[in-house]
Write a protein that holds these residues in place. Structure first.
Motif, PDB file in Angstrom:
ATOM      1  N   UNK A 132       0.820  -1.220   0.000  1.00  0.00           N
ATOM      2  CA  UNK A 132       0.000   0.000   0.000  1.00  0.00           C
ATOM      3  C   UNK A 132       0.852   1.268   0.000  1.00  0.00           C
ATOM      4  N   UNK A 133       2.134   1.151   0.400  1.00  0.00           N
ATOM      5  CA  UNK A 133       3.031   2.305   0.446  1.00  0.00           C
ATOM      6  C   UNK A 133       3.169   2.969  -0.928  1.00  0.00           C
ATOM      7  N   UNK A 134       3.074   2.168  -1.973  1.00  0.00           N
ATOM      8  CA  UNK A 134       3.371   2.692  -3.306  1.00  0.00           C
ATOM      9  C   UNK A 134       2.116   3.047  -4.106  1.00  0.00           C
ATOM     10  N   UNK A 135       0.934   2.917  -3.495  1.00  0.00           N
ATOM     11  CA  UNK A 135      -0.293   3.254  -4.209  1.00  0.00           C
ATOM     12  C   UNK A 135      -0.422   4.776  -4.284  1.00  0.00           C
ATOM     13  N   UNK A 136      -0.274   5.329  -5.500  1.00  0.00           N
ATOM     14  CA  UNK A 136      -0.355   6.775  -5.716  1.00  0.00           C
ATOM     15  C   UNK A 136      -1.756   7.096  -6.212  1.00  0.00           C
ATOM     16  N   UNK A 137      -2.565   7.733  -5.362  1.00  0.00           N
ATOM     17  CA  UNK A 137      -3.972   7.979  -5.706  1.00  0.00           C
ATOM     18  C   UNK A 137      -4.248   9.431  -6.077  1.00  0.00           C
ATOM     19  N   UNK A 138      -3.232  10.282  -6.027  1.00  0.00           N
ATOM     20  CA  UNK A 138      -3.422  11.698  -6.352  1.00  0.00           C
ATOM     21  C   UNK A 138      -2.314  12.163  -7.287  1.00  0.00           C
ATOM     22  N   UNK A 139      -2.528  13.324  -7.919  1.00  0.00           N
ATOM     23  CA  UNK A 139      -1.461  13.940  -8.696  1.00  0.00           C
ATOM     24  C   UNK A 139      -0.559  14.755  -7.760  1.00  0.00           C
ATOM     25  N   UNK A 140       0.396  15.462  -8.326  1.00  0.00           N
ATOM     26  CA  UNK A 140       1.358  16.212  -7.504  1.00  0.00           C
ATOM     27  C   UNK A 140       0.673  17.270  -6.652  1.00  0.00           C
ATOM     28  N   UNK A 141      -0.458  17.798  -7.158  1.00  0.00           N
ATOM     29  CA  UNK A 141      -1.191  18.836  -6.427  1.00  0.00           C
ATOM     30  C   UNK A 141      -2.106  18.249  -5.358  1.00  0.00           C
ATOM     31  N   UNK A 175      -4.632  16.252  -5.929  1.00  0.00           N
ATOM     32  CA  UNK A 175      -5.991  16.054  -6.437  1.00  0.00           C
ATOM     33  C   UNK A 175      -6.155  14.612  -6.927  1.00  0.00           C
ATOM     34  N   UNK A 176      -7.427  14.133  -7.003  1.00  0.00           N
ATOM     35  CA  UNK A 176      -7.669  12.794  -7.571  1.00  0.00           C
ATOM     36  C   UNK A 176      -7.108  12.691  -8.985  1.00  0.00           C
ATOM     37  N   UNK A 177      -6.803  11.470  -9.425  1.00  0.00           N
ATOM     38  CA  UNK A 177      -6.206  11.262 -10.746  1.00  0.00           C
ATOM     39  C   UNK A 177      -7.230  11.367 -11.869  1.00  0.00           C
ATOM     40  N   UNK A 200     -25.610  20.924 -20.342  1.00  0.00           N
ATOM     41  CA  UNK A 200     -26.743  20.074 -20.011  1.00  0.00           C
ATOM     42  C   UNK A 200     -26.622  18.720 -20.703  1.00  0.00           C
ATOM     43  N   UNK A 201     -26.775  17.651 -19.940  1.00  0.00           N
ATOM     44  CA  UNK A 201     -26.739  16.308 -20.499  1.00  0.00           C
ATOM     45  C   UNK A 201     -25.345  15.773 -20.772  1.00  0.00           C
ATOM     46  N   UNK A 202     -24.327  16.590 -20.519  1.00  0.00           N
ATOM     47  CA  UNK A 202     -22.949  16.194 -20.846  1.00  0.00           C
ATOM     48  C   UNK A 202     -22.085  16.125 -19.583  1.00  0.00           C
ATOM     49  N   UNK A 203     -21.393  15.016 -19.409  1.00  0.00           N
ATOM     50  CA  UNK A 203     -20.376  14.895 -18.362  1.00  0.00           C
ATOM     51  C   UNK A 203     -19.018  14.795 -19.027  1.00  0.00           C
ATOM     52  N   UNK A 204     -18.025  15.425 -18.412  1.00  0.00           N
ATOM     53  CA  UNK A 204     -16.666  15.342 -18.942  1.00  0.00           C
ATOM     54  C   UNK A 204     -15.778  14.698 -17.873  1.00  0.00           C
ATOM     55  N   UNK A 205     -15.279  13.490 -18.205  1.00  0.00           N
ATOM     56  CA  UNK A 205     -14.329  12.808 -17.320  1.00  0.00           C
ATOM     57  C   UNK A 205     -12.930  13.244 -17.746  1.00  0.00           C
ATOM     58  N   UNK A 206     -12.128  13.714 -16.793  1.00  0.00           N
ATOM     59  CA  UNK A 206     -10.811  14.272 -17.130  1.00  0.00           C
ATOM     60  C   UNK A 206      -9.697  13.487 -16.437  1.00  0.00           C
ATOM     61  N   UNK A 207      -8.761  12.970 -17.231  1.00  0.00           N
ATOM     62  CA  UNK A 207      -7.546  12.394 -16.662  1.00  0.00           C
ATOM     63  C   UNK A 207      -6.756  13.555 -16.061  1.00  0.00           C
ATOM     64  N   UNK A 232      -5.465   5.227 -11.075  1.00  0.00           N
ATOM     65  CA  UNK A 232      -6.164   6.018 -12.098  1.00  0.00           C
ATOM     66  C   UNK A 232      -7.212   5.167 -12.807  1.00  0.00           C
ATOM     67  N   UNK A 233      -6.877   3.909 -13.119  1.00  0.00           N
ATOM     68  CA  UNK A 233      -7.823   3.057 -13.849  1.00  0.00           C
ATOM     69  C   UNK A 233      -9.068   2.775 -13.017  1.00  0.00           C
ATOM     70  N   UNK A 234      -8.882   2.544 -11.714  1.00  0.00           N
ATOM     71  CA  UNK A 234     -10.059   2.307 -10.865  1.00  0.00           C
ATOM     72  C   UNK A 234     -10.853   3.591 -10.646  1.00  0.00           C
TER      73      UNK A 234
END
Ligand code: ZN
Length: 283
Positions: free
Chosen positions: A3-12, A14-16, A24-31, A44-46
């Protein structure tokens, strides 16, 4: 997993992956890992899977855009995350024994996080549009291949560099259908770059637009589609995907996945690691 190496955020911190609601009606998923060129670690994949599920289950969302922060869409799989396991997250499938020796563990890992997750996104029952700028390499290509439509900036460039790593193509493999037989072979054999214009000529990219207009142009396409009857859109997607599958896609994809695993196994025997080199290509 460690679990030590699980990186779940970016450098700032924030979530990945983040979700925006630009219209309206549109969602934008952002890497959201621009500091690592949106390299895809398992976290990131999960997070991406959770984002697709959230949008799929949200009745106010009709169309989903998949975009990426920063200059490049995605540099592919994060090869520095090999000690992280699917069991560090909420596993979706029943292929366990991720730490089993030999090919047993790797097969289960790659089936879960690369093949089956990507297939889930391909089958999200709402239209998806990839919004691509800059470099899109291998695992990045998988994400775009899983989307229904592709809008590319004029600086976008696509590459599958797995041959350079001693592997015969990405785990989720739609190349022959997306690029055509001959261009798919050129892309793989040379591990070279396909420009946005070249990709559009193969039919892989729907529209090429100036980089400055990428976001607005993609959103415009999404909004046009979002105004259509939702159920008819779902059925149209199912219809095209059924035709795609009738062309042999599921059988071809399970064959390539087995060949891909054979390459990993070969590299383990010859080089002591699943890829023959960690060299990363530059355009
Ligand atoms: Zn692999």
């Amino acid at each position: 997993g460690s679990a030590m190496t699980v990186v779940k955020t970016n450098k700032a911190g924030e979530p990945l992956v983040k979700i925006e609601r630009p219209a309206e009606g549109v969602a934008r998923i952002v890497l959201n890992r621009a500091d690592k060129r949106n390299a895809q670690n398992f976290a990131m994949l999960y997070q991406l899977d959770e984002a697709f599920s959230t949008c799929a289950r949200d009745e106010t969302v009709t169309v989903i855009i998949l975009a990426a922060d920063g200059p490049d869409f995605s540099s592919g799989h994060d090869l520095g995350q090999r000690d992280v396991l699917p069991s560090d997250f909420d596993v979706l499938g029943n292929w366990a024994e991720f730490t089993a020796p030999g090919d047993e563990g790797r097969y289960a890992i790659e089936k879960e996080v690369y093949l089956d997750l990507t297939e889930r996104w391909r089958n999200v029952p709402k239209p998806t549009i990839a919004q691509v700028q800059g470099r899109c390499i291998s695992g990045g290509l998988m994400l775009v291949m899983a989307c229904d439509l592709v809008v590319a900036a004029d600086n976008a460039a696509f590459c599958d560099n797995t041959i350079d790593l001693g592997v015969c193509g990405t785990e989720f493999f739609n190349h022959p259908y997306d690029f055509g037989i001959r261009k798919a072979k050129e892309l793989l054999f040379t591990a070279g770059w396909l420009s946005a214009q070249e990709a559009a000529a193969t039919g892989f990219v729907n529209r090429v637009v100036p980089l400055a207009e990428l976001e607005a142009s993609t959103l415009n396409m999404a909004s046009v589609i979002a105004a259509k009857p939702r159920f008819a859109l779902k059925m149209a997607k199912e219809a095209i995907n059924a035709a795609h599958d009738a062309m042999g896609r599921p059988q071809a994809m399970s064959t390539i996945f087995a060949l891909h695993q054979l390459c990993h196994s070969h590299n383990m025997q010859v080089y002591g690691m699943p890829v023959s080199t960690f060299e990363i290509k530059k355009p």
